[in-house]
Design a protein around this motif. Structure first.
Motif, PDB file in Angstrom:
ATOM      1  N   ARG A  38       0.816  -1.224   0.000  1.00  0.00           N
ATOM      2  CA  ARG A  38       0.000   0.000   0.000  1.00  0.00           C
ATOM      3  C   ARG A  38       0.850   1.274   0.000  1.00  0.00           C
ATOM      4  NH1 ARG A  38      -0.405   2.461   5.003  1.00  0.00           N
ATOM      5  NH2 ARG A  38       1.112   1.533   6.405  1.00  0.00           N
ATOM      6  N   LEU A  39       2.172   1.132   0.115  1.00  0.00           N
ATOM      7  CA  LEU A  39       3.010   2.323   0.281  1.00  0.00           C
ATOM      8  C   LEU A  39       3.152   3.119  -1.009  1.00  0.00           C
ATOM      9  CD1 LEU A  39       5.960   0.940   2.460  1.00  0.00           C
ATOM     10  CD2 LEU A  39       3.924   2.190   3.222  1.00  0.00           C
ATOM     11  N   GLY A  40       3.189   4.423  -0.871  1.00  0.00           N
ATOM     12  CA  GLY A  40       3.458   5.311  -1.990  1.00  0.00           C
ATOM     13  C   GLY A  40       4.939   5.307  -2.337  1.00  0.00           C
ATOM     14  N   PRO A  41       5.336   6.123  -3.324  1.00  0.00           N
ATOM     15  CA  PRO A  41       6.752   6.169  -3.704  1.00  0.00           C
ATOM     16  C   PRO A  41       7.639   6.639  -2.552  1.00  0.00           C
ATOM     17  CG  PRO A  41       5.397   7.656  -5.074  1.00  0.00           C
ATOM     18  CD  PRO A  41       4.484   7.023  -4.094  1.00  0.00           C
ATOM     19  N   GLU A  42       8.888   6.220  -2.592  1.00  0.00           N
ATOM     20  CA  GLU A  42       9.853   6.616  -1.569  1.00  0.00           C
ATOM     21  C   GLU A  42      10.055   8.137  -1.567  1.00  0.00           C
ATOM     22  OE1 GLU A  42      11.903   5.152   0.801  1.00  0.00           O
ATOM     23  OE2 GLU A  42      10.534   3.466   0.590  1.00  0.00           O
ATOM     24  N   ALA A  43      10.028   8.722  -0.361  1.00  0.00           N
ATOM     25  CA  ALA A  43      10.156  10.180  -0.242  1.00  0.00           C
ATOM     26  C   ALA A  43      11.462  10.700  -0.827  1.00  0.00           C
ATOM     27  CB  ALA A  43      10.043  10.584   1.227  1.00  0.00           C
ATOM     28  N   ALA A  44      12.549   9.943  -0.651  1.00  0.00           N
ATOM     29  CA  ALA A  44      13.863  10.443  -1.077  1.00  0.00           C
ATOM     30  C   ALA A  44      14.018  10.436  -2.590  1.00  0.00           C
ATOM     31  CB  ALA A  44      14.976   9.624  -0.430  1.00  0.00           C
ATOM     32  N   SER A  45      13.211   9.644  -3.290  1.00  0.00           N
ATOM     33  CA  SER A  45      13.442   9.524  -4.728  1.00  0.00           C
ATOM     34  C   SER A  45      12.243   9.923  -5.587  1.00  0.00           C
ATOM     35  CB  SER A  45      13.880   8.084  -5.070  1.00  0.00           C
ATOM     36  OG  SER A  45      12.947   7.156  -4.558  1.00  0.00           O
ATOM     37  N   ILE A  46      11.156  10.385  -4.967  1.00  0.00           N
ATOM     38  CA  ILE A  46      10.000  10.806  -5.773  1.00  0.00           C
ATOM     39  C   ILE A  46      10.404  12.022  -6.616  1.00  0.00           C
ATOM     40  CG2 ILE A  46       9.017  12.357  -4.011  1.00  0.00           C
ATOM     41  CD1 ILE A  46       6.222  11.318  -4.890  1.00  0.00           C
ATOM     42  N   THR A  47       9.955  12.032  -7.876  1.00  0.00           N
ATOM     43  CA  THR A  47      10.290  13.182  -8.729  1.00  0.00           C
ATOM     44  C   THR A  47       9.250  14.292  -8.515  1.00  0.00           C
ATOM     45  OG1 THR A  47       8.924  12.444 -10.578  1.00  0.00           O
ATOM     46  CG2 THR A  47      11.207  11.629 -10.501  1.00  0.00           C
ATOM     47  N   ASP A  48       9.603  15.504  -8.917  1.00  0.00           N
ATOM     48  CA  ASP A  48       8.672  16.623  -8.782  1.00  0.00           C
ATOM     49  C   ASP A  48       7.407  16.371  -9.611  1.00  0.00           C
ATOM     50  OD1 ASP A  48      10.568  17.713  -7.187  1.00  0.00           O
ATOM     51  OD2 ASP A  48      11.157  19.318  -8.555  1.00  0.00           O
ATOM     52  N   ASP A  49       7.567  15.745 -10.781  1.00  0.00           N
ATOM     53  CA  ASP A  49       6.403  15.456 -11.627  1.00  0.00           C
ATOM     54  C   ASP A  49       5.464  14.448 -10.956  1.00  0.00           C
ATOM     55  OD1 ASP A  49       7.311  17.176 -13.517  1.00  0.00           O
ATOM     56  OD2 ASP A  49       8.095  15.640 -14.875  1.00  0.00           O
ATOM     57  N   GLU A  50       6.055  13.407 -10.361  1.00  0.00           N
ATOM     58  CA  GLU A  50       5.248  12.413  -9.641  1.00  0.00           C
ATOM     59  C   GLU A  50       4.506  13.077  -8.482  1.00  0.00           C
ATOM     60  OE1 GLU A  50       6.806   8.020  -8.751  1.00  0.00           O
ATOM     61  OE2 GLU A  50       8.448   9.453  -8.883  1.00  0.00           O
ATOM     62  N   LEU A  51       5.237  13.931  -7.773  1.00  0.00           N
ATOM     63  CA  LEU A  51       4.636  14.609  -6.627  1.00  0.00           C
ATOM     64  C   LEU A  51       3.488  15.513  -7.097  1.00  0.00           C
ATOM     65  CD1 LEU A  51       4.979  14.825  -3.548  1.00  0.00           C
ATOM     66  CD2 LEU A  51       6.534  16.753  -3.939  1.00  0.00           C
ATOM     67  N   ALA A  52       3.719  16.245  -8.179  1.00  0.00           N
ATOM     68  CA  ALA A  52       2.686  17.135  -8.711  1.00  0.00           C
ATOM     69  C   ALA A  52       1.448  16.330  -9.112  1.00  0.00           C
ATOM     70  CB  ALA A  52       3.231  17.920  -9.908  1.00  0.00           C
ATOM     71  N   ALA A  53       1.665  15.163  -9.728  1.00  0.00           N
ATOM     72  CA  ALA A  53       0.528  14.327 -10.153  1.00  0.00           C
ATOM     73  C   ALA A  53      -0.253  13.841  -8.937  1.00  0.00           C
ATOM     74  CB  ALA A  53       1.038  13.143 -10.973  1.00  0.00           C
ATOM     75  N   ARG A  54       0.465  13.482  -7.879  1.00  0.00           N
ATOM     76  CA  ARG A  54      -0.212  13.016  -6.662  1.00  0.00           C
ATOM     77  C   ARG A  54      -0.935  14.167  -5.955  1.00  0.00           C
ATOM     78  NH1 ARG A  54       0.949   7.886  -4.154  1.00  0.00           N
ATOM     79  NH2 ARG A  54       1.370   6.599  -5.959  1.00  0.00           N
ATOM     80  N   PHE A  55      -0.356  15.346  -5.995  1.00  0.00           N
ATOM     81  CA  PHE A  55      -1.028  16.536  -5.436  1.00  0.00           C
ATOM     82  C   PHE A  55      -2.356  16.767  -6.170  1.00  0.00           C
ATOM     83  CE2 PHE A  55       2.681  19.269  -3.524  1.00  0.00           C
ATOM     84  CZ  PHE A  55       2.845  18.330  -2.522  1.00  0.00           C
ATOM     85  N   THR A  56      -2.310  16.672  -7.498  1.00  0.00           N
ATOM     86  CA  THR A  56      -3.508  16.933  -8.290  1.00  0.00           C
ATOM     87  C   THR A  56      -4.587  15.885  -8.031  1.00  0.00           C
ATOM     88  OG1 THR A  56      -2.101  17.894  -9.985  1.00  0.00           O
ATOM     89  CG2 THR A  56      -4.345  17.335 -10.639  1.00  0.00           C
ATOM     90  N   ALA A  57      -4.148  14.637  -7.868  1.00  0.00           N
ATOM     91  CA  ALA A  57      -5.106  13.537  -7.716  1.00  0.00           C
ATOM     92  C   ALA A  57      -5.703  13.440  -6.316  1.00  0.00           C
ATOM     93  CB  ALA A  57      -4.428  12.211  -8.068  1.00  0.00           C
ATOM     94  N   ASN A  58      -5.071  14.071  -5.328  1.00  0.00           N
ATOM     95  CA  ASN A  58      -5.518  13.924  -3.942  1.00  0.00           C
ATOM     96  C   ASN A  58      -5.636  15.288  -3.277  1.00  0.00           C
ATOM     97  OD1 ASN A  58      -5.167  10.798  -3.532  1.00  0.00           O
ATOM     98  ND2 ASN A  58      -3.307  11.505  -4.557  1.00  0.00           N
ATOM     99  N   SER A  59      -6.845  15.754  -3.147  1.00  0.00           N
ATOM    100  CA  SER A  59      -7.056  17.065  -2.547  1.00  0.00           C
ATOM    101  C   SER A  59      -7.059  16.934  -1.025  1.00  0.00           C
ATOM    102  CB  SER A  59      -8.399  17.616  -3.028  1.00  0.00           C
ATOM    103  OG  SER A  59      -8.701  18.802  -2.338  1.00  0.00           O
ATOM    104  N   MET A  60      -5.982  17.390  -0.410  1.00  0.00           N
ATOM    105  CA  MET A  60      -5.891  17.315   1.060  1.00  0.00           C
ATOM    106  C   MET A  60      -4.870  18.322   1.557  1.00  0.00           C
ATOM    107  SD  MET A  60      -4.114  13.491   0.961  1.00  0.00           S
ATOM    108  CE  MET A  60      -3.868  13.222   2.721  1.00  0.00           C
ATOM    109  N   ARG A  61      -4.804  18.506   2.878  1.00  0.00           N
ATOM    110  CA  ARG A  61      -3.785  19.392   3.431  1.00  0.00           C
ATOM    111  C   ARG A  61      -2.410  18.785   3.192  1.00  0.00           C
ATOM    112  NH1 ARG A  61      -6.364  20.885   9.365  1.00  0.00           N
ATOM    113  NH2 ARG A  61      -7.758  22.549   8.638  1.00  0.00           N
ATOM    114  N   VAL A  62      -1.434  19.634   2.827  1.00  0.00           N
ATOM    115  CA  VAL A  62      -0.124  19.106   2.461  1.00  0.00           C
ATOM    116  C   VAL A  62       0.547  18.399   3.640  1.00  0.00           C
ATOM    117  CG1 VAL A  62       1.118  21.293   2.868  1.00  0.00           C
ATOM    118  CG2 VAL A  62       2.038  19.612   1.238  1.00  0.00           C
TER     119      VAL A  62
END
Ligand code: ZN
Length: 288
Positions: free
Chosen positions: A141-165
Motif C-alpha cells: 500500500r506504500l506510496g513512492p519513496e520520499a527520497a526519490s519521488i520526482t517533482d512530476d510524480e509529486l505534482a501528479a499526486r497533489f492533483t489527484a488527492n485534494s488534502m492538506r499538504v
C-alpha cells in the motif's frame, strides 16, 4: 516515531553487523508480534542474511526465500542482543543466528532483539516471500519513496488527492517515509502553510515541496549516519518540530503550534502563512 532517515541509517548499521549470518530460529515472545501465518518463519532457517533493507519506515530483514518486514512504530527498537535472556524487557521477538567460531577459536553468537517499550504493543513482524515483498502486505500500500519521488510524480499526486499538504506528507500511501517531524520541517523549508491544499499547490508548489523533502532527508540522514545507534526524537535536528515558542532560525518569529490529540503541527507564520495564525477548524471543540 523513527522516519526514513533513522530507519535507513539503522538498516545500514544492522547490515554491517549481521549480513552473512545464518538464521537459526525466530522466536516471537507474544502472540501479537508475528502478524502473518504464511510463509512460516522457519522457511528462512539455515539461510544467510542478505541485508537489512528498508521501505518507507519498515526494516526488511532479508533472506533468500523469506523477508521479515519489521515496523518499529513509536517505541520499538531492533538491536543486537548479547544477553539472550529468557524474558527480555519489552521483548517482542528475537532472531537467533547460528554461532560461529572466530579465528582464535572463541565462539561468536549473535542475535537481534525486537523490543517495544510501553503498553501499546504495536510494533510487529510480517513474513513475506522475498520475491513478492513489495507487492505483499504491509508494503503493497506504500506510496513512492520520499527520497526519490520526482517533482512530476509529486505534482501528479497533489492533483489527484485534494488534502492538506501536512496530512499528505504523513500519509504513507501518498509518499513513504515521512512522519510528523519531517512534515513540519518540509513545510517550513518549502515556505508553504501546513494547511495548504495539495491540489492548489500546483507544479510550482510540488517542486518547492520536492526540493524541501530531498534536502531535509539528506540532512537527517547525514546526522543519523554519524551515530552508532538510532537517535531518540528529542535528539533529531529540527527548525520547527517540537520547538513551540522558540525563535524560527530563519526569521526570528516564534514557532507556532496547532495541537491535535496525537501530534502537533509546528510552523512559522512569517515564513509560511504570510503572518496568518492557523487554527484547526476541522474538528469541533465539543468533540474533544
Ligand atoms: Zn520563520
Amino acid at each position: 516515531m523513527p522516519e526514513m532517515p533513522e530507519v535507513q541509517a539503522h538498516a545500514e548499521r544492522l547490515t554491517e553487523r549481521f549480513a552473512g549470518r545464518t538464521l537459526e530460529k525466530f522466536v516471537p515472545f507474544n502472540f501479537t508480534a508475528l502478524k502473518t501465518a504464511v510463509p512460516a518463519p522457519d522457511t528462512a532457517y539455515g539461510h544467510q542474511l542478505i541485508e537489512v533493507g528498508r521501505r518507507g519506515k519498515y526494516l526488511l530483514v532479508q533472506f533468500e526465500p523469506t523477508t521479515f518486514v519489521v515496523h518499529l512504530m513509536q517505541g520499538g527498537r531492533l538491536l543486537a542482543d548479547d544477553k539472550l535472556s529468557a524474558k527480555p524487557r519489552g521483548g517482542q521477538a528475537r532472531f537467533v543466528f547460528e554461532t560461529v567460531e572466530r579465528p582464535d577459536g572463541t565462539l561468536d553468537g549473535a542475535a537481534l532483539l525486537l523490543t517495544e517499550q510501553g503498553k501499546e504493543r504495536r510494533a510487529g513482524v510480517w513474513c513475506v516471500p522475498t520475491a513478492d515483498a513489495m507487492s505483499s502486505p504491509p508494503l503493497e500500500r506504500l506510496g513512492p519513496e520520499a527520497a526519490s519521488i520526482t517533482d512530476d510524480e509529486l505534482a501528479a499526486r497533489f492533483t489527484a488527492n485534494s488534502m492538506r499538504v501536512h496530512g499528505f506528507l504523513r500519509d504513507q500511501r501518498m509518499i513513504a517515509g515521512i512522519g510528523r517531524r519531517l512534515a513540519n520541517e518540509v513545510c517550513h523549508r518549502a515556505r508553504v502553510s501546513p494547511f495548504s491544499n495539495t491540489r492548489k499547490l500546483g507544479a510550482d508548489g510540488a517542486s518547492k515541496v520536492g526540493e524541501a523533502i530531498r534536502s531535509c532527508i539528506a540532512e537527517s540522514l547525514e546526522y543519523e549516519r554519524r551515530r552508532d545507534d538510532m537517535s531518540s526524537s528529542k535528539d533529531r535536528p529540527s527548525a520547527m518540530h517540537s520547538r513551540t515558542g522558540e525563535p524560527c532560525p530563519d526569521c526570528g518569529d516564534a514557532v507556532r503550534a496547532v495541537e491535535y490529540s496525537g501530534y502537533t503541527v509546528n510552523y512559522c507564520a512569517t515564513c509560511q502563512t504570510g503572518g496568518r495564525v492557523l487554527a484547526d477548524n476541522t474538528t469541533s471543540k465539543f468533540l474533544k
